[in-house]
Structures are given as structure tokens and as C-alpha cells.
Scaffold this active site. Sequence first.
Site, mmCIF file in Angstrom:
data_model
loop_
_atom_site.group_PDB
_atom_site.id
_atom_site.type_symbol
_atom_site.label_atom_id
_atom_site.label_comp_id
_atom_site.label_asym_id
_atom_site.label_seq_id
_atom_site.Cartn_x
_atom_site.Cartn_y
_atom_site.Cartn_z
ATOM 1 N N ARG A 8 19.301 5.215 0.781
ATOM 2 C CA ARG A 8 19.114 6.591 1.269
ATOM 3 C C ARG A 8 17.900 6.715 2.186
ATOM 4 O O ARG A 8 17.694 7.743 2.812
ATOM 5 C CB ARG A 8 18.951 7.547 0.090
ATOM 6 C CG ARG A 8 20.157 7.614 -0.809
ATOM 7 C CD ARG A 8 19.930 8.596 -1.908
ATOM 8 N NE ARG A 8 19.869 9.943 -1.415
ATOM 9 C CZ ARG A 8 20.894 10.777 -1.338
ATOM 10 N NH1 ARG A 8 22.072 10.393 -1.738
ATOM 11 N NH2 ARG A 8 20.746 11.997 -0.873
ATOM 12 N N TRP B 5 12.907 8.499 3.800
ATOM 13 C CA TRP B 5 13.343 8.390 5.197
ATOM 14 C C TRP B 5 12.532 9.456 5.918
ATOM 15 O O TRP B 5 12.699 10.654 5.665
ATOM 16 C CB TRP B 5 14.844 8.664 5.303
ATOM 17 C CG TRP B 5 15.401 8.434 6.669
ATOM 18 C CD1 TRP B 5 15.831 7.251 7.185
ATOM 19 C CD2 TRP B 5 15.597 9.417 7.699
ATOM 20 N NE1 TRP B 5 16.278 7.433 8.473
ATOM 21 C CE2 TRP B 5 16.150 8.751 8.816
ATOM 22 C CE3 TRP B 5 15.360 10.786 7.790
ATOM 23 C CZ2 TRP B 5 16.468 9.405 10.000
ATOM 24 C CZ3 TRP B 5 15.678 11.439 8.974
ATOM 25 C CH2 TRP B 5 16.224 10.746 10.061
ATOM 26 N N GLU C 276 24.730 -0.122 15.319
ATOM 27 C CA GLU C 276 23.874 0.274 14.214
ATOM 28 C C GLU C 276 23.323 -0.890 13.412
ATOM 29 O O GLU C 276 22.215 -0.802 12.902
ATOM 30 C CB GLU C 276 24.516 1.338 13.321
ATOM 31 C CG GLU C 276 25.656 0.896 12.476
ATOM 32 C CD GLU C 276 26.210 2.030 11.606
ATOM 33 O OE1 GLU C 276 25.458 2.897 11.160
ATOM 34 O OE2 GLU C 276 27.438 2.018 11.366
ATOM 35 N N HIS D 76 36.890 4.001 35.667
ATOM 36 C CA HIS D 76 36.228 5.186 36.207
ATOM 37 C C HIS D 76 34.711 5.142 36.018
ATOM 38 O O HIS D 76 34.076 6.186 35.990
ATOM 39 C CB HIS D 76 36.828 6.444 35.578
ATOM 40 C CG HIS D 76 38.297 6.559 35.832
ATOM 41 N ND1 HIS D 76 38.813 6.994 37.034
ATOM 42 C CD2 HIS D 76 39.371 6.229 35.057
ATOM 43 C CE1 HIS D 76 40.139 6.956 36.977
ATOM 44 N NE2 HIS D 76 40.499 6.488 35.792
ATOM 45 N N LYS E 98 29.557 0.286 15.010
ATOM 46 C CA LYS E 98 29.175 -0.721 14.001
ATOM 47 C C LYS E 98 28.209 -1.732 14.601
ATOM 48 O O LYS E 98 27.202 -2.074 14.005
ATOM 49 C CB LYS E 98 30.399 -1.487 13.475
ATOM 50 C CG LYS E 98 31.317 -0.832 12.493
ATOM 51 C CD LYS E 98 30.768 -0.549 11.142
ATOM 52 C CE LYS E 98 30.048 0.757 11.094
ATOM 53 N NZ LYS E 98 30.773 1.926 10.668
ATOM 54 N N GLU F 93 34.519 3.112 17.022
ATOM 55 C CA GLU F 93 33.979 2.673 15.731
ATOM 56 C C GLU F 93 33.421 1.240 15.830
ATOM 57 O O GLU F 93 32.363 0.942 15.281
ATOM 58 C CB GLU F 93 35.080 2.773 14.662
ATOM 59 C CG GLU F 93 34.723 2.253 13.281
ATOM 60 C CD GLU F 93 33.578 2.973 12.605
ATOM 61 O OE1 GLU F 93 33.099 3.997 13.117
ATOM 62 O OE2 GLU F 93 33.129 2.477 11.551
ATOM 63 N N LYS G 286 21.658 6.214 4.684
ATOM 64 C CA LYS G 286 23.084 6.311 4.373
ATOM 65 C C LYS G 286 23.607 7.734 4.464
ATOM 66 O O LYS G 286 24.664 7.985 5.014
ATOM 67 C CB LYS G 286 23.321 5.744 2.965
ATOM 68 C CG LYS G 286 24.770 5.759 2.516
ATOM 69 C CD LYS G 286 25.597 4.766 3.288
ATOM 70 C CE LYS G 286 27.047 4.756 2.864
ATOM 71 N NZ LYS G 286 27.896 4.098 3.870
ATOM 72 N N CYS H 103 16.332 10.034 1.830
ATOM 73 C CA CYS H 103 15.363 10.137 0.751
ATOM 74 C C CYS H 103 16.093 10.121 -0.589
ATOM 75 O O CYS H 103 17.102 10.781 -0.768
ATOM 76 C CB CYS H 103 14.499 11.389 0.810
ATOM 77 S SG CYS H 103 13.464 11.480 2.252
ATOM 78 N N ASN I 268 13.234 15.846 -1.276
ATOM 79 C CA ASN I 268 14.238 15.426 -0.295
ATOM 80 C C ASN I 268 14.682 16.689 0.426
ATOM 81 O O ASN I 268 15.069 17.658 -0.217
ATOM 82 C CB ASN I 268 15.410 14.782 -1.075
ATOM 83 C CG ASN I 268 16.557 14.372 -0.181
ATOM 84 O OD1 ASN I 268 16.430 14.374 1.037
ATOM 85 N ND2 ASN I 268 17.672 14.024 -0.788
ATOM 86 N N GLY I 269 14.557 16.726 1.738
ATOM 87 C CA GLY I 269 14.929 17.927 2.487
ATOM 88 C C GLY I 269 13.842 18.277 3.493
ATOM 89 O O GLY I 269 12.960 17.456 3.762
#
Length: 616
Positions: free
Chosen positions: A27, A74, A496, A512, A493, A489, A611, A2, A100-101
Amino acid sequence: MCGIIGYIGKQKAAPILIEGLKRLEYRGYDSAGLALSEPSGLFVCKKTGRVEKLAQSMMGRSSGSTRGISHTRWATHGGVSDENAHPHLSSDGTFALTHNGVIENFGSIKKFLLSKGYTFQSQTDSEVLVNLIAYHYAKEPKDGDHNPFLEAVRRALFHVEGTYGIAVMCRDFPDQLVGARKGSPLILGVGKEEFLLASDVAALITHTQNVVYLKDNEIVSITPDSFHIANGTRENVSPIIDHIDWKIEDSEMGSYAHFMEKEIFEQPAALENSMRGRFSDDNSTANFGGLNLSAQELRQVDRILFCGCGTAWHACLIAEYLIERYARIPVEVEYASEFRYRNAPLDKNTLVFVISQSGETIDTLAALREAKRKGYRTMAIVNTVGSTIARESDGGIYQHIGPEIGVASTKAFTSQLLVSAMIALYLGRLRDMSFTDGRDFTEALKSLPELVSKTLELAPKIKKIASEYKDHADFLFLGRQSLFPIALEGALKLKEISYIHAEGYPAAEMKHGPIALISEDCPSVFLAPQDDMFHKVLGNMQEVKARGGKIIAIGSEEAEFPEDLPDHLLRIPECHPAVLPILATIPLQLLSYYIALEKGCDVDKPRNLAKSVTVE
Ligand code: M6R
């Protein structure tokens, strides 16, 4: 997570808010909205979808208003809909709020407000807060010196449990905005005859470089000519105005198609900036201004704990590898979200490091606070100057790479690896590392920008591979030792931004379990440079090949592969082992970027993500 921007000044507010929202869109991008103070009252426009949709809705409407607040969302409480978009109006139309929160006790407050006749249009916790403000405002005396708008916000926040960064407008006080924060960031921009409120610096940068970072529980009241900050107990706070040295171009895409592409290709410069002025050639070591610990204190550290989330957690794993290898100090790594609720026994000589690009990730912040509460020295590797984590840690190191806007972290990750390597060098030189080993290490780090530039030349080749592999539904990423976190990583990437299922494993672990996935349809990306593990990794590649799996190998210039073993071979430059994880990351960033492009995905704003994750 947000984004908020508010404006009060002499210019028309709507275009400023929309431009600011576009810069904040990374955001959150579920919906966007704005509220303007107009002669007829508070005007609100909000839309599901991107800021552009809001901009189009506002196109035919010319508002002269010079005060407003806005938000890009968001979703947390309540689905993605126009009703749940911000700003929210109180049911009596007196207040507009962006938040925001998360208001944790919104259920009990809502019940109370319903009993008092307040009504609700949305499912959000934020609409509860704006009505709580209206409730307190109705009870405030409207005469005398005190400001009933500010007082109502203060009283409402007193009853709130949870986190907030808010911007509020009141119909009866058109020349005032009120902002407050607890747990979610809020910054005051101090311009010429104008003030702005924003969740982060990116939204302010075209207007002012002078900012005040609000602290938790502070409330700011702004008019077109002045601002005033008070803390939770109504004491005045003397503001510290910081100057941000970002340039406007830093937060713009320039000639690139996406921020992610720009941020991948600007890594040579970003790495240069992260290390600038931080080497002492006379002592073959690194220098850090902000650690706030003497060499003697650092020699007493006998254990280090690293915490972070997502990509930053992968950087923590590399830090573990580098510090253990070069400084011989035992390191542990925890997910910040796990550490904060675990009562992990730590020794008094343990140093706690957190890594966070944004400096606002709530789980990382909570882990930092938990470590501080227990009396440990805390350090942070952070990119965003003035962020909460940067301010609350006992010491730390800024990455100095400028804003990272693409949701998928790229330059921040490689810079975190570089800073971790510099810490390993610094701690190593305080202990057993020799002058000559320190010099070789330093030289290797200094050569990074050039080596990364060379690695980026693989882009056209990787683009071709991407078009061949774009339709695969599963990928494995495999590496050993310091390249295992890079495999994680690479998998993250790809997941996402292209929504392809991918898993990262230590190459030998494949036998395994994951080996069951190997088939023509599940390609493996092997990290296989010429290092101590090379021949072992070749063995793992043979195991994949024997089962018909396709192989994309990231090798180094001198690595000799049996003919036809990898289906595709990408060679990175030979390098010192401390910088190898950085070079090995670059082809994986490019691979995920080009596959996402091939698939037509929204690279900079992947679905469901934001983000900076400022909710638990
Ligand atoms: O701002 P932070 O570094 O604390 O963010 C941590 C993660 O949320 C972040 O790295 C996330 O995993 C990225 N989207 C990965 O590309």
C-alpha cells in the site's frame, strides 16, 4: 495507499505490527513506523525506507508492550523522511496517531494550533490532526463517565475536512485504542482475546478471519476485552461481523520469487474461481447473484457507462467492446477521475458500472457516488470483499480471486475481462443472442483456465526475448479492436514495473504520428492473432518493418506470417473472440515481468506507486 495496523491483546505487539506491515507494504513503501504503549509512555520508532529497515531498528529492543499502532507510508504531504514518517506524536507527547488519507484544511488548523503553542516536527497534515486531538483533550473534563480520549478524537474529527482512516493511542489510556474512518478504509479484526485495526484484510488474516468493516464517520474504541462502535452522531452501532474466506497462503508468496509472478501463474485458478457457479447450461447464459436487477429491468437499460482507473479502465474498454458486440447495448467508458467532475448528461435508463480490484480507489468511489447522487443504478465489479465500493454500489459482482498483492495488476485484470465477458453473455441472452451462440460463448469461457495454462508455457521463450530487449528505452504496443485496450495494458505494465517508456495505440493509428518513433531502437509489440483484422495488422507490421523497426508479434496458432516479418513470434491458442483479449494479455504480462527482472527492478513495489490509490 498507506497501510495502518494496530494491535491490542495479550501478545507482544511489536512483532505482530511488523508482520502486519510487511503484508501491507504494497500500500506504500516510502517509510514505516510504530508506536507502543510502554510504562514510561509512548515509544515511537520510524524509518525512511522499507519495513525491513524498521524491523532491524527494533531488533535490539525487547518491548513487552501488548498495545501498539503502526504505519507504512506513501508520501502525500511532505517528502520522504524520518520526521514525516508515521506514527506522529502530539507535541505534548500525549497522543500517537497513524493516518491514511488527506486532511484538506490542515493549513488553517495548523495556524490555529501554532497560535495555541503547539509545535510541529514534520510537514505532514497528519501531525496537525494528532495535535488537534491533543488540543481537544486538554479541554475535556477528566472525571465522570465519559471517555476524554474518545471524545477528543471525535471533536477533532468534527473539524476535519478531507479523508482519513486513523488509529490513535493515548499515553493516559494505555488500555485503549481508537480508530475512525472517512473516505479511507479501516477494518476491525475481532480475534480471541485480541483486536486489530487495519487498512485491509491482508494484515489481519494470520490472526483472525472475523472482521467488522467500519463505515464512514464511525469511530471504534477498543480495549483488550471489548470494542464499541459509534457513528458521527454518537449513536451506538450494532457491529456486523463478517467472516473472510481467504486462506493465509493467499497472501503469501510460496515458492515464487515475486507476488507478480505468483499472480500471473495462478491466473488459471483465479479465472476458475471468478466463474465458479455462475453458468446456467440449461439457458446457455451466465448467472449473477448480486446484480439486484430483474431481467425485465435489465432489458430496459439502453446505455451503460463504465468507469475505472488505470488497469481497471482498460478492463472497462474491453467491457465496452464485448457488451456492444454481444448484447448490442451502447456503452461509454470514462476515466473515473474525469467523470466525477464532469456533468455528463445521462439518460434515466443508463446503468453505471465501476470496476475496481481494491474497491477503495478514491476516484472510482467518487464516480460511483456521483452517479448515485444523480439517481442512476450503480453496479460494481470488485475483488475485495467488504470494500467501500462493494458496499456502496446498488449491486455487483465479486471477482473471487483472493488478494492481489503485486502493485502491477495481473490476475485482477484478466478476471475483470472474464466478468465483463460474462456480463456481455448475460445481457446478450436477455436480448438477441441465440441459445447456440450463448452455448458457444459459455463453452469458450469455461475453456479459459486450460487455454491460459497453455499460454503460460510461453514463459521461457518470453524470458529470452526480455533479455534481448531489456535495454531499449521505448516500446510501442499495437493492436486493433478488442486488442487495442490490451496494447494499452501491455504498455502500462512495462512502464510501471520496468520504467521503460511505452505507448499503446490502435495499430492503424501508428501512421498518424507514432510512426516517427520507429527505428531499430524502438521495438513494436504487435497483437496479431488470426482474426478479422489479421491482414490489416500484417499491413501495419510491414510499415514498421520497412522503417527498420523490430517486431515482437503475439500471433495465434493458425496465423500465417510472411517469412521474417516478425523478429519474434509468440503463438497463443486459437480461441473464441470473447476470450481473445484475456489470452493476448498473458504474454504481455510475462514480457514486462521478465524485462523488469532483467533490469533488476523491484517488481512488486515499483517506485512511486502504491497498490490502492485512496487519495485524489
Ligand atoms: O484497485 P483498482 O482496480 O481500483 O486500482 C486501479 C488502478 O490504480 C490500478 O489498476 C493501477 O493502474 C495498477 N497499478 C495497474 O497495474
